[in-house]
Design an enzyme around this catalytic site. Structure first.
Site, mmCIF file in Angstrom:
data_model
loop_
_atom_site.group_PDB
_atom_site.id
_atom_site.type_symbol
_atom_site.label_atom_id
_atom_site.label_comp_id
_atom_site.label_asym_id
_atom_site.label_seq_id
_atom_site.Cartn_x
_atom_site.Cartn_y
_atom_site.Cartn_z
ATOM 1 N N GLU A 69 -30.099 -40.920 -39.325
ATOM 2 C CA GLU A 69 -30.038 -40.415 -40.710
ATOM 3 C C GLU A 69 -30.967 -39.212 -40.886
ATOM 4 O O GLU A 69 -30.649 -38.267 -41.601
ATOM 5 C CB GLU A 69 -30.433 -41.515 -41.716
ATOM 6 C CG GLU A 69 -29.480 -42.689 -41.776
ATOM 7 C CD GLU A 69 -28.123 -42.368 -42.399
ATOM 8 O OE1 GLU A 69 -27.916 -41.238 -42.858
ATOM 9 O OE2 GLU A 69 -27.263 -43.270 -42.389
ATOM 10 N N ASP A 216 -17.755 -43.521 -35.743
ATOM 11 C CA ASP A 216 -17.130 -42.360 -36.384
ATOM 12 C C ASP A 216 -17.600 -40.978 -35.901
ATOM 13 O O ASP A 216 -16.873 -40.226 -35.266
ATOM 14 C CB ASP A 216 -17.264 -42.469 -37.913
ATOM 15 C CG ASP A 216 -18.672 -42.829 -38.416
ATOM 16 O OD1 ASP A 216 -19.581 -42.937 -37.578
ATOM 17 O OD2 ASP A 216 -18.860 -42.985 -39.639
ATOM 18 N N GLU A 328 -16.048 -39.356 -47.511
ATOM 19 C CA GLU A 328 -15.121 -39.120 -46.387
ATOM 20 C C GLU A 328 -13.703 -38.776 -46.830
ATOM 21 O O GLU A 328 -13.044 -37.915 -46.250
ATOM 22 C CB GLU A 328 -15.085 -40.335 -45.450
ATOM 23 C CG GLU A 328 -16.264 -40.467 -44.514
ATOM 24 C CD GLU A 328 -17.526 -40.969 -45.202
ATOM 25 O OE1 GLU A 328 -17.449 -41.342 -46.386
ATOM 26 O OE2 GLU A 328 -18.592 -40.974 -44.562
ATOM 27 N N THR A 414 -21.756 -33.449 -39.817
ATOM 28 C CA THR A 414 -21.180 -34.663 -40.412
ATOM 29 C C THR A 414 -21.701 -34.885 -41.831
ATOM 30 O O THR A 414 -21.135 -35.635 -42.598
ATOM 31 C CB THR A 414 -21.452 -35.897 -39.515
ATOM 32 O OG1 THR A 414 -20.648 -36.973 -39.986
ATOM 33 C CG2 THR A 414 -22.913 -36.310 -39.530
HETATM 34 C C1 DMJ Z 1 -22.589 -39.510 -44.208
HETATM 35 O O1 DMJ Z 1 -23.967 -39.625 -44.227
HETATM 36 C C2 DMJ Z 1 -22.141 -38.923 -42.924
HETATM 37 O O2 DMJ Z 1 -20.904 -38.360 -43.120
HETATM 38 C C3 DMJ Z 1 -22.090 -39.920 -41.812
HETATM 39 O O3 DMJ Z 1 -21.577 -39.407 -40.621
HETATM 40 C C4 DMJ Z 1 -21.322 -41.151 -42.179
HETATM 41 N N1 DMJ Z 1 -21.010 -41.205 -43.544
HETATM 42 C C5 DMJ Z 1 -22.029 -40.869 -44.482
HETATM 43 C C6 DMJ Z 1 -21.547 -40.952 -45.905
HETATM 44 O O4 DMJ Z 1 -20.614 -41.934 -46.108
#
Ligand code: DMJ
Length: 764
Positions: A69, A216, A328, A414
Site C-alpha cells: 500500500e 490482480d 475498479e 494501479t
Molecule cells: C487500489 O488501491 C488499487 O487499485 C489496488 O491495486 C487494488 N484496488 C485498490 C482500490 O480498490
C-alpha cells in the site's frame, strides 16, 4: 470541492472520515491525492498541495505500514506528483521553484522500504516500520512468513520509475527480482499463480487463483511494465498468464477462481469486486470482446445493488455486502470508452455518479457503504476514491482540451498515478541484461491490437460493442445459467437421488462411494467448508450422472436454506435532521422482540438519552423520552428489560448503544438482541442495536445540534425527495450452477462450529 473538504477537515491526516468530519491518522505520510489537481486542471491547487507536502510530511514515523500500500499510494503519489511537477515546470508558468523535492522524498521513502526485501526469495515482507525497518524488536514486524502475489508483484512501475528518475538502480533491481521469483514459482502445468506465497520457501500458501483480490495488480504490472519499460520478457510472461486466465478463469461473462493444480476446478462460487479492473486491463491488451462481456455483467450487478458488493455470487446475490467506494469498475468503464468510443459507457459513468451522489454522499464527503442492502455507511473514504475514482470519472467525460497535457504520454499505476512513458529510454542500465527469457520468439499473435483503435478493431461497425452486450442483456436479472434448466428437466420425473443431501456425511465412507459413482468429488477446504464438484462424465453411467445432478440440486437448496438461517438481517439507523438529511446511514442490529421493521413502516423520531442511561430501572426522565426514540446503553440487564422501561416511559423506539468502547460493525459481527426467555409480546416498539463507534456518531450529533431526528428501518429510505425507496433488495432464485453443461458445483457450510458461533451471538 471534495479535495477541498479533505484539506479543510482532514489535512494533514492521510484521509477524511466523512461521517465525523475528522482526519484519519495512520502516521504522517504524504498526501496521497497530489496528481488529481493537475488532471482536474487545478494547477494552482497542485502547486499549493506540493508545498504543503514538502512542509508537513515526515517519513520517519514509528508506524508499521504495508509495503504494497505504501508503494502504490505513497511512493506512487510522490512519483506521480514529481512527474507532473516537472511537466508543469517545463511549460514555464507554474512550479518554477520546483527542484525535484518530491523525488528526493520518494527516494527517501524508497530506501525505507528496501529492508523489506531482505529475504532469501527476494519477495518483500508484507509490512515494514517506517522508522525502525524490520526484524528489530522495536520494529514490531518481520516475523511474517507469507505475502500475497499482488503485494510482491506490484512494485515494478514505481520502483523502476524511481530508479530511472534518480539513477539509483537498486530499486528496479529489487522489484525485478521479486517478479522473477514469482514467475519461476508459477504452477508450471497451468501457468497460474496462487493468492499467497511463503516469502522464505516460495511455497504457495493459498493455491486458488483468480484475477481479483490478492493477485490482480501482479498481472496489471506485468503488462504495464512492458509498456513503460519496453522489456519483452514482461510481455511474454503476461501473455503466458493471460492465455491461462482465458482458458481456465474466464467463463464469460464470469471470472471464477480455480485451483492452480486443478485449473478445471472452480475454487469458489462467488466473485470479488477487485476483479472489476480486469476488463480495463483486457482493453490494454487489446482483447475487447471478453472485456465488454465481463463489464456488462458487472454493470448489471451494480444496477441491481446500486454498487458492486465486495463479493457477489455466481447468481449475482450479495456475498459480502460492503462497498468501500472501489474505483475498479469506473477504471474499466473509462478504458472501454476510450477503446470503443461507444456513448453507452458515458451512460454507465453517469449512473455511477448518480448512485454516488444518491447513496454515498454525506455532509463531509462520500462515505463507504457498509452494507449495500441497507444503504448504511462506514466512517471512511479511502484515498483511492480521490486518486482513482474521481480521476477516472473525470477523464471519462473530459475532452482532450480539458486536460493541459497529453495523457497518452503517461501510464496509469494501479493507483492511477501517472508516470511518463519517456522513462523507458532513461537510465536503462539494469533492464534486459538481467532477465533471461525462456522464449526464442515472442508470441505476439494476439498483440497486434495494442492501443485499440476502433478503426482497426471493428471498422465501419459502430454497433460492435452493442452487439456483444445484447445477448447478455438479462444475464443478471432474468436468465438462469443453462445448467439449471437441465437439472430442472431431470427433476420433472420426481426421482430422488440414492443419497439424500440432508443425510450426507462427509466422513461416511459409504456416502463417499455413492458420490464417486455419481461423478461427484469432494474437497475439504482449509476454512472447514467442503466443496462438491460434479463432472457428469466421471459418473459410472448416465443414470448415475443424473442422480448426481439431483443430489447436487438438493445440496444447493439445503445450502441456501442454511445460509438464510444463518444470515442476520441488518437494520438501518438514518439521521434525517439538519445537516444530515438522511445522508448518514448506520448499520444496526435487530432485536428478536418488539416491532419488526422488515414488516412494518419505519419509525421516525427525535432521540433522547434515557436516565438512567442503562435503562435498567424505571426512567427518571419520562418527559424527555416521551414520543421520542430513547438511547440506552448496553449492559447490566436484559435487552427486553430496557425495552420495557423505555416503552413505559412513552418512547416510540429504542437504540441500544454498545458499552464496549471502540466496538464497531466494521470489526464485530452484527447480532440480534435476544429476548429474556419469557414472552416478549408486550414489547411493541422497535429496538435496534448500534456498536459504540456508530452510536457515538449519534451522540456527537446531539452534542453539536441538540435536536437530532432519526429513522429506524430495515433499509435506508430515499433522502427526502418523496421517491420510492431506492434500495431494492431483489432476491434471485437461480442456484449457483456453473453454466458449463457437465459441471456443477457447490460450496456449503457444514461446520458446526460456525453455526454454533452464530447461535452464540444471538444470546444476550
Ligand atoms: C487500489 O488501491 C488499487 O487499485 C489496488 O491495486 C487494488 N484496488 C485498490 C482500490 O480498490
Amino acid at each position: 470541492e471534495h479535495f477541498r473538504a479533505v484539506y479543510e477537515h482532514a489535512y494533514p491526516a492521510d484521509e477524511l472520515m466523512p461521517l465525523t468530519c475528522r482526519g484519519r491518522v495512520r502516521g504522517q505520510e504524504p498526501s496521497r491525492a497530489l496528481t488529481q489537481w493537475v488532471v482536474l486542471n487545478k494547477t494552482k491547487e497542485f502547486e499549493d498541495a506540493v508545498r504543503k507536502v514538502l512542509r508537513d510530511v515526515n517519513l520517519d514515523n514509528d508506524v508499521v505500514v504495508s509495503v504494497f500500500e505504501t508503494n502504490i499510494r505513497v511512493l506512487g503519489g510522490l512519483l506521480g506528483g514529481h512527474s507532473l511537477a516537472i511537466m508543469l515546470k517545463e511549460k514555464g508558468e507554474y512550479m518554477q521553484w520546483y527542484n525535484d523535492e518530491l523525488l528526493q522524498m520518494a527516494k527517501q521513502l524508497g530506501y525505507k522500504l528496501l529492508p523489506a526485501f531482505n529475504t532469501t526469495s527476494g519477495l518483500p515482507y508484507p509490512r515494514i516500520n517506517l522508522k525502525f525497518g524490520i526484524r528489530k524488536p522495536e520494529a514490531r514486524t518481520g516475523t511474517e512468513t507469507d505475502t500475497c502475489t499482488a503485494c510482491a508483484g506490484t512494485l515494478i512501475l514505481e520502483f523502476a520509475a524511481l530508479s530511472r528518475f534518480t539513477g539509483a538502480t537498486i530499486f528496479e533491481e529489487y522489484a525485478r527480482k521479486a517478479l522473477d521469483f514469482l514467475w519461476e514459482k508459477r504452477q508450471r502445468s497451468s501457468n497460474l499463480v496462487g493468492v499467497t506465497i511463503n516469502i522464505h520457501t516460495g511455497d504457495w500458501v493459498r493455491k486458488d487463483s483468480g484475477v481479483g483480490a490478492g493477485i490482480d495488480s501482479y498481472y496489471e504490472y506485468l503488462l504495464k511494465a512492458y509498456v513503460l519499460l519496453g522489456d519483452d520478457s514482461f510481455l511474454e510472461r503476461f501473455n503466458t498468464h493471460y492465455d491461462a486466465i482465458m482458458r481456465y478463469i474466464s467463463q464469460p461473462p464470469l471470472l471464477l477462481d480455480v485451483h492452480i493444480h486443478k485449473p478445471m476446478l472452480n475454487a469458489r462460487t462467488w466473485m470479488d469486486a477487485l476483479l472489476a479492473f480486469f476488463p480495463g486491463l483486457q482493453v490494454l491488451k487489446g482483447d475487447i470482446r471478453p472485456a465488454i462481456e465481463t463489464h456488462e455483467m458487472l454493470y448489471q450487478v451494480i444496477k441491481k445493488h446500486n454498487f458492486l458488493p465486495e463479493a457477489f455470487t455466481t447468481d449475482f446475490r450479495v456475498h459480502w455486502a460492503q462497498h468501500p467506494l472501489r474505483p475498479e469498475f469506473a477504471e474499466s468503464t473509462y478504458f472501454l470508452y476510450k477503446a470503443t468510443g461507444d456513448p453507452y459507457y458515458l451512460e454507465v459513468g453517469k449512473t455511477l455518479i448518480e448512485n454516488l451522489n444518491k447513496y454515498a454522499r454525506v455532509p463531509c464527503g462520500f462515505a463507504a457503504m457498509k452494507d449495500v442492502r441497507t444503504g448504511s455507511h462506514e466512517d471512511r473514504m479511502d484515498s483511492f476514491f480521490l486518486a482513482e475514482m474521481f480521476k477516472y470519472l473525470y477523464l471519462l467525460f473530459a475532452d482532450k482540451e480539458d486536460i493541459i497535457f497529453d495523457i497518452e504520454d503517461y501510464i496509469f499505476t494501479t493507483e492511477a498515478h501517472l508516470l511518463p512513458l519517456w522513462l523507458s529510454t532513461t537510465n536503462q542500465s539494469i533492464s534486459k541484461k538481467n532477465t533471461t527469457s525462456e522464449y526464442t520468439e515472442l508470441d505476439d499473435s494476439n498483440f497486434d491490437w495494442t492501443c485499440p483503435n476502433t478503426q482497426i478493431l471493428f471498422p465501419n461497425d459502430p454497433l460492435y460493442a452493442q452487439s456483444i452486450r445484447e445477448p447478455l442483456k438479462n444475464v443478471v436479472d432474468k436468465s438462469c445459467p443453462r445448467g439449471i434448466i437441465r437439472v430442472e428437466e431431470s427433476f420433472r420425473s420426481g426421482a430422488k437421488p440414492p443419497l439424500r443431501a440432508r443425510d450426507f456425511m462427509a466422513t461416511n465412507p459409504e456416502h463417499l462411494e455413492i458420490l464417486k459413482k455419481m461423478g461427484v468429488s469432494l474437497i475439504h477446504l482449509k476454512d472447514g467448508r467442503v466443496q462438491l464438484v460434479q463432472h457428469a462424465i466421471q459418473a459410472a453411467s448416465s443414470i448415475d450422472a443424473e442422480d448426481g445432478l439431483r443430489f447436487m440440486q438438493e445440496m444447493i437448496e439445503l445450502s441456501s436454506q442454511q445460509q438464510k438461517e444463518q444470515q442476520l438481517p441488518p437494520r438501518a439507523v438514518q439521521i434525517v435532521s439538519h445537516p444530515f438529511f438522511g445522508r448518514v446511514v448506520l448499520t444496526a442490529g435487530p432485536a428478536q422482540f418488539g416491532l419488526d421493521l422488515s414488516k412494518h413502516k419505519e419509525t421516525r423520531g427525535f432521540v433522547a438519552s434515557s436516565k438512567p442511561y442503562n435503562g435498567c430501572s424505571e426512567l427518571t426522565n419520562p418527559e424527555a423520552v416521551m414520543g421520542k426514540i430513547a438511547l440506552i446503553q448496553r449492559g447490566q440487564c436484559m435487552f427486553a428489560e430496557k425495552a420495557r422501561n423505555i416503552q413505559n416511559a412513552g418512547a416510540i423506539g429504542g437504540i441500544v448503544i454498545d458499552d464496549n468502547e471502540g466496538s464497531s460493525s466494521d470489526t464485530a459481527p452484527l447480532f440480534q438482541m435476544a429476548g429474556d426467555g419469557k414472552d416478549t409480546d408486550d414489547i411493541k416498539i422497535p429496538m435496534l442495536f448500534l456498536f459504540s463507534k456508530e452510536g457515538s456518531i449519534i451522540l456527537d450529533a446531539i452534542r453539536e445540534y441538540e435536536e437530532v431526528e432519526v429513522l429506524l428501518s430495515d433499509k435506508a429510505k430515499d433522502r427526502g425527495k418523496g421517491k420510492k425507496n431506492p434500495f431494492n433488495l431483489n432476491i434471485h432464485t437461480c442456484s449457483p450452477f456453473s453454466s458449463a453443461d457437465t459441471r456443477s458445483y457447490i460450496s456449503f457450510i457444514r461446520n458446526k462450529k460456525r453455526l454454533y458461533r452464530v447461535v452464540l451471538y444471538t444470546v444476550y
